[in-house]
Design a protein around this motif. Sequence first.
Motif, PDB file in Angstrom:
ATOM      1  N   ASP A  32       0.830  -1.185   0.021  1.00  9.88           N
ATOM      2  CA  ASP A  32      -0.074   0.038  -0.081  1.00  9.88           C
ATOM      3  C   ASP A  32       0.849   1.323   0.133  1.00  9.88           C
ATOM      4  OD1 ASP A  32      -1.953   1.600   0.032  1.00  9.88           O
ATOM      5  OD2 ASP A  32      -2.991   1.245   2.266  1.00  9.88           O
ATOM      6  N   ASN A  33       0.835   1.863  -1.244  1.00  4.32           N
ATOM      7  CA  ASN A  33       1.637   3.124  -1.366  1.00  4.32           C
ATOM      8  C   ASN A  33       0.982   4.448  -0.845  1.00  4.32           C
ATOM      9  OD1 ASN A  33       4.018   2.186  -2.023  1.00  4.32           O
ATOM     10  ND2 ASN A  33       3.178   2.065  -4.148  1.00  4.32           N
ATOM     11  N   ARG A  34      -0.370   4.378  -0.293  1.00  2.50           N
ATOM     12  CA  ARG A  34      -1.030   5.501   0.133  1.00  2.50           C
ATOM     13  C   ARG A  34      -0.342   6.055   1.674  1.00  2.50           C
ATOM     14  NH1 ARG A  34      -6.984   3.886   0.241  1.00  2.50           N
ATOM     15  NH2 ARG A  34      -6.170   2.137   1.183  1.00  2.50           N
ATOM     16  N   PRO A  35      -0.583   7.431   1.463  1.00  2.00           N
ATOM     17  CA  PRO A  35      -0.005   7.888   2.936  1.00  2.00           C
ATOM     18  C   PRO A  35      -1.009   7.577   4.052  1.00  2.00           C
ATOM     19  CG  PRO A  35      -0.775   9.703   1.509  1.00  2.00           C
ATOM     20  CD  PRO A  35      -0.878   8.282   0.606  1.00  2.00           C
ATOM     21  N   PRO A  36      -0.518   7.186   5.153  1.00  2.00           N
ATOM     22  CA  PRO A  36      -1.513   7.018   6.106  1.00  2.00           C
ATOM     23  C   PRO A  36      -2.557   8.154   6.523  1.00  2.00           C
ATOM     24  CG  PRO A  36       0.581   7.470   7.280  1.00  2.00           C
ATOM     25  CD  PRO A  36       0.679   7.605   5.665  1.00  2.00           C
ATOM     26  N   VAL A  37      -3.508   7.602   7.088  1.00  2.00           N
ATOM     27  CA  VAL A  37      -4.548   8.741   7.861  1.00  2.00           C
ATOM     28  C   VAL A  37      -4.203   8.755   9.161  1.00  2.00           C
ATOM     29  CG1 VAL A  37      -7.038   9.183   8.165  1.00  2.00           C
ATOM     30  CG2 VAL A  37      -6.221   8.057   6.015  1.00  2.00           C
ATOM     31  N   PHE A  38      -3.998  10.128   9.706  1.00  2.00           N
ATOM     32  CA  PHE A  38      -3.722  10.079  11.392  1.00  2.00           C
ATOM     33  C   PHE A  38      -4.682  11.166  11.777  1.00  2.00           C
ATOM     34  CE2 PHE A  38      -1.290  13.356   9.219  1.00  2.00           C
ATOM     35  CZ  PHE A  38      -1.283  14.285   9.643  1.00  2.00           C
ATOM     36  N   ILE A  39      -5.346  10.897  13.015  1.00  2.00           N
ATOM     37  CA  ILE A  39      -6.098  11.752  13.532  1.00  2.00           C
ATOM     38  C   ILE A  39      -5.294  11.963  15.072  1.00  2.00           C
ATOM     39  CG2 ILE A  39      -8.268  11.721  14.966  1.00  2.00           C
ATOM     40  CD1 ILE A  39      -9.405   9.839  12.692  1.00  2.00           C
ATOM     41  N   GLY A  55      -5.653  14.479   9.621  1.00  2.00           N
ATOM     42  CA  GLY A  55      -4.814  14.993   8.389  1.00  2.00           C
ATOM     43  C   GLY A  55      -4.564  13.748   7.687  1.00  2.00           C
ATOM     44  N   GLY A  56      -3.675  13.957   6.677  1.00  2.00           N
ATOM     45  CA  GLY A  56      -3.058  12.636   5.996  1.00  2.00           C
ATOM     46  C   GLY A  56      -3.964  12.406   4.362  1.00  2.00           C
ATOM     47  N   ALA A  57      -4.448  11.064   4.495  1.00  2.00           N
ATOM     48  CA  ALA A  57      -5.156  10.917   3.229  1.00  2.00           C
ATOM     49  C   ALA A  57      -6.679  11.315   3.109  1.00  2.00           C
ATOM     50  CB  ALA A  57      -4.737   9.581   2.651  1.00  2.00           C
ATOM     51  N   VAL A  58      -6.978  12.274   3.535  1.00  7.21           N
ATOM     52  CA  VAL A  58      -8.565  12.560   3.645  1.00  7.21           C
ATOM     53  C   VAL A  58      -8.603  13.901   2.601  1.00  7.21           C
ATOM     54  CG1 VAL A  58      -8.723  12.023   5.845  1.00  7.21           C
ATOM     55  CG2 VAL A  58      -7.833  14.120   5.710  1.00  7.21           C
ATOM     56  N   ALA A  59      -9.903  13.989   2.394  1.00  6.46           N
ATOM     57  CA  ALA A  59     -10.212  14.959   1.220  1.00  6.46           C
ATOM     58  C   ALA A  59      -9.919  16.439   1.863  1.00  6.46           C
ATOM     59  CB  ALA A  59     -11.642  14.809   0.634  1.00  6.46           C
ATOM     60  N   ASN A  60     -10.470  16.892   3.046  1.00  6.55           N
ATOM     61  CA  ASN A  60     -10.403  17.990   3.690  1.00  6.55           C
ATOM     62  C   ASN A  60      -9.718  18.005   5.015  1.00  6.55           C
ATOM     63  OD1 ASN A  60     -11.759  19.372   1.398  1.00  6.55           O
ATOM     64  ND2 ASN A  60     -13.609  18.116   2.346  1.00  6.55           N
ATOM     65  N   PRO A  61      -8.317  18.056   4.961  1.00 11.83           N
ATOM     66  CA  PRO A  61      -7.732  17.881   6.447  1.00 11.83           C
ATOM     67  C   PRO A  61      -7.760  19.154   7.221  1.00 11.83           C
ATOM     68  CG  PRO A  61      -6.024  18.252   4.662  1.00 11.83           C
ATOM     69  CD  PRO A  61      -7.192  18.015   4.100  1.00 11.83           C
ATOM     70  N   GLY A  62      -7.799  19.232   8.523  1.00 12.30           N
ATOM     71  CA  GLY A  62      -8.044  20.341   9.389  1.00 12.30           C
ATOM     72  C   GLY A  62      -8.563  19.839  10.668  1.00 12.30           C
ATOM     73  N   LEU A  63      -9.013  21.093  11.301  1.00  8.92           N
ATOM     74  CA  LEU A  63      -9.376  20.831  12.780  1.00  8.92           C
ATOM     75  C   LEU A  63     -10.997  20.479  12.550  1.00  8.92           C
ATOM     76  CD1 LEU A  63      -7.668  23.556  14.593  1.00  8.92           C
ATOM     77  CD2 LEU A  63      -7.442  20.976  14.989  1.00  8.92           C
ATOM     78  N   TYR A  64     -11.548  19.625  13.583  1.00 12.18           N
ATOM     79  CA  TYR A  64     -13.065  19.400  13.343  1.00 12.18           C
ATOM     80  C   TYR A  64     -13.414  19.323  14.769  1.00 12.18           C
ATOM     81  CZ  TYR A  64     -12.500  18.665   8.391  1.00 12.18           C
ATOM     82  OH  TYR A  64     -12.330  18.888   7.080  1.00 12.18           O
ATOM     83  N   PRO A  65     -14.652  19.599  14.984  1.00 14.10           N
ATOM     84  CA  PRO A  65     -15.216  19.521  16.331  1.00 14.10           C
ATOM     85  C   PRO A  65     -15.445  18.294  16.894  1.00 14.10           C
ATOM     86  CG  PRO A  65     -16.997  20.303  15.038  1.00 14.10           C
ATOM     87  CD  PRO A  65     -15.616  20.139  14.180  1.00 14.10           C
ATOM     88  N   LEU A  66     -15.074  17.841  17.810  1.00 16.39           N
ATOM     89  CA  LEU A  66     -15.287  16.632  18.748  1.00 16.39           C
ATOM     90  C   LEU A  66     -16.483  16.673  19.580  1.00 16.39           C
ATOM     91  CD1 LEU A  66     -13.819  13.820  18.863  1.00 16.39           C
ATOM     92  CD2 LEU A  66     -12.788  14.689  20.729  1.00 16.39           C
ATOM     93  N   ARG A  67     -17.415  15.852  19.047  1.00 14.84           N
ATOM     94  CA  ARG A  67     -18.666  15.942  19.665  1.00 14.84           C
ATOM     95  C   ARG A  67     -18.677  14.620  20.364  1.00 14.84           C
ATOM     96  NH1 ARG A  67     -19.614  17.317  14.557  1.00 14.84           N
ATOM     97  NH2 ARG A  67     -19.875  15.381  13.793  1.00 14.84           N
ATOM     98  N   GLN A  68     -19.630  14.472  21.525  1.00 14.71           N
ATOM     99  CA  GLN A  68     -19.752  13.315  22.056  1.00 14.71           C
ATOM    100  C   GLN A  68     -20.091  12.142  21.525  1.00 14.71           C
ATOM    101  OE1 GLN A  68     -22.144  13.763  25.673  1.00 14.71           O
ATOM    102  NE2 GLN A  68     -21.570  11.704  26.670  1.00 14.71           N
TER     103      GLN A  68
END
Length: 84
Positions: A32-39, A55-68
Motif C-alpha cells: 500500500d503506497n497511500r499515505p496513512p490517515v492520522f487523527i 490529516g493525511g489521506a483525507v479530502a479536507n484535512p484540518g480541525l474538526y469539532p469533537l462531539r460526544q
Amino acid sequence: MERLDRFWVGAATALLLVAIAGAAVFLYRYHDNRPPVFIAPPAATGTTSGEVSIGGAVANPGLYPLRQNDTIAALLEDAGGVTE
C-alpha cells in the motif's frame, strides 16, 4: 540411491524458489503506497478545545469539532472521506 537424493534436493530447492517468488509477488502486488490517515488531538494548551486535527489521506484535512459519542468513521466523513 545418490540419484534419488539429488532428486529430493532439487525438488526441495524448486519448492523453495517457488515459495520465495510467490511471497515477492504478493508483497509487490499488495503493498500500500497511500499515505496513512492520522487523527491527533491538537497540542495541549492547558484547556480542552473540543477539536481534533484530521490529516493525511483525507479530502479536507484540518480541525474538526469533537462531539460526544463521535466515532473515527464519523470524523473521517466530516473530513470528506479517505482519498485514494
